[in-house]
Design an enzyme around this catalytic site. Structure first.
Site, PDB file in Angstrom:
ATOM      1  N   ILE A 199       0.843  -1.077  -0.041  1.00 20.84           N
ATOM      2  CA  ILE A 199       0.218   0.159  -0.161  1.00 20.84           C
ATOM      3  C   ILE A 199       0.831   1.296   0.082  1.00 20.84           C
ATOM      4  CG2 ILE A 199      -1.719   1.239   1.092  1.00 20.84           C
ATOM      5  CD1 ILE A 199      -2.522  -1.427   2.485  1.00 20.84           C
ATOM      6  N   GLU A 241       1.962  -3.501   5.634  1.00 20.90           N
ATOM      7  CA  GLU A 241       1.004  -3.165   4.765  1.00 20.90           C
ATOM      8  C   GLU A 241       1.397  -4.041   3.346  1.00 20.90           C
ATOM      9  OE1 GLU A 241       4.393   0.136   4.612  1.00 20.90           O
ATOM     10  OE2 GLU A 241       3.253  -1.335   6.050  1.00 20.90           O
TER      11      GLU A 241
END
Length: 327
Positions: A199, A241
């Site tokens: 991300i 992430e």
């Protein structure tokens, strides 16, 4: 003597649950032991989890799922009705065709449920003697405890395999699956694609909106990835992430399309805060291919990471093939 026998069967079964990892085999053993316990002629079990109708097993081939459902329909009920009502049914089957086809006359149906999403119905059948109230109690005492134990073991197994936040497979299981998929690709001379996704600016999301929002973002991204792939694909949370995805049985063009589908779905998704405010984010993805980029497991991961790093360095919100940067 009767109580000692019941406790002995239950104790033996719970010991089997602890040692056996195959849930399907556990349910087969459950109905077989219940059949022995009540001296029934045959038995069957239907298991579902959530909205999915899962396993069905019968101790005799003739009594398939359709036959079981037909017996219940003749009585004006269904498996779902039994699960909803949680009502134990002790009945005589008066239909001569069913008696003749399956050699059964008396039936005992017991719904099974737990605090998890696992549910089921166990059914036992006899030809010559009806089931008594003692039989009902014996079945309840055994099947209830046995089903709870299987359910708990199933949940513990899931916890050991999945990431607690996103529900995707965890890093350890991903590494095991990657090793297995490489061996399979090697044996059958197939390609395997590894996607690494990260991300973009995730720290900024945590700093701006808080870690609870960050956790919701991770869960949503995981769900988008899960919905974007085939059943045979293998999505996992790699750490933080970062997500990993294994794509067997495909080619470079389709692997890139999957990456683009995930990237676009995340780019277009509106993430909503508790106050109604929305925000958007993006993801970068790197792709490496076995055997063309590497035949080594660790090196394949490094190459997918290199492609991911290149996607980040090239402006983020893009999909990058390792083969395109290695030239």
């Amino acid at each position: 003597q009767k109580l000692i026998r019941e406790l002995s069967i239950l104790t033996e079964f719970i010991g089997y649950v602890v040692s056996e990892k195959d849930v399907e085999l556990l349910f087969k053993r459950l109905v077989e032991r219940a059949k022995d316990l009540l001296k029934a002629d045959c038995g069957a079990i239907s298991i579902s989890q959530g909205d999915n109708r899962g396993l069905y097993y019968s101790t005799t081939e003739q009594l398939d799922l359709e036959a079981l459902q037909s017996i219940l329909r003749k009585r004006g009920t269904t498996l779902d009705d039994l699960l909803s009502s949680q009502e134990l049914i002790n009945t005589e089957i008066t239909n001569p065709t069913i008696q003749r086809l399956y050699r059964i006359r008396y039936a005992l149906f017991m719904p099974l449920s737990t605090s998890t999403s696992l549910r089921g119905v166990i059914a036992l059948f006899r030809m010559d003697a009806p089931f008594s109230e003692d039989d009902e109690n014996s079945l309840f005492n055994f099947a209830f405890q046995a089903f709870q134990t299987i359910s708990l073991q199933n949940e513990l197994s899931k916890l050991a395999k999945t990431d607690g936040l996103t529900g995707l497979y965890n890093h350890r299981v991903f590494q095991e699956r990657l090793k297995e998929e490489i061996m399979r690709a090697q044996r059958y001379k197939k390609r395997l694609f590894l996607l690494m996704a990260d991300i973009d600016h995730f720290k900024r999301i945590n700093d701006t909106y808080g870690h609870q929002t960050g956790d919701r973002v991770l869960k949503t991204v995981a769900e988008i990835i899960r919905k974007s792939v085939r059943q045979l694909d293998f999505p996992a949370r790699y750490g933080g992430e970062e997500f990993a995805l294994l794509l067997p049985e495909t080619d470079c063009e389709n692997a890139f399309k999957v990456g683009e589908r995930i990237r676009k779905a995340i780019e277009e998704h509106e993430f909503r805060l508790d106050n109604g405010e929305t925000f958007k984010l993006t993801i970068s993805i790197g792709i490496a291919c076995y055997p063309f980029d590497s035949r080594d497991r660790e090196e394949l991961v490094k190459m997918a990471d290199s492609a991911l790093y290149h996607a980040k360095e090239s402006g983020r919100n893009r999909v990058c093939l390792y083969s395109s940067i290695a030239q």
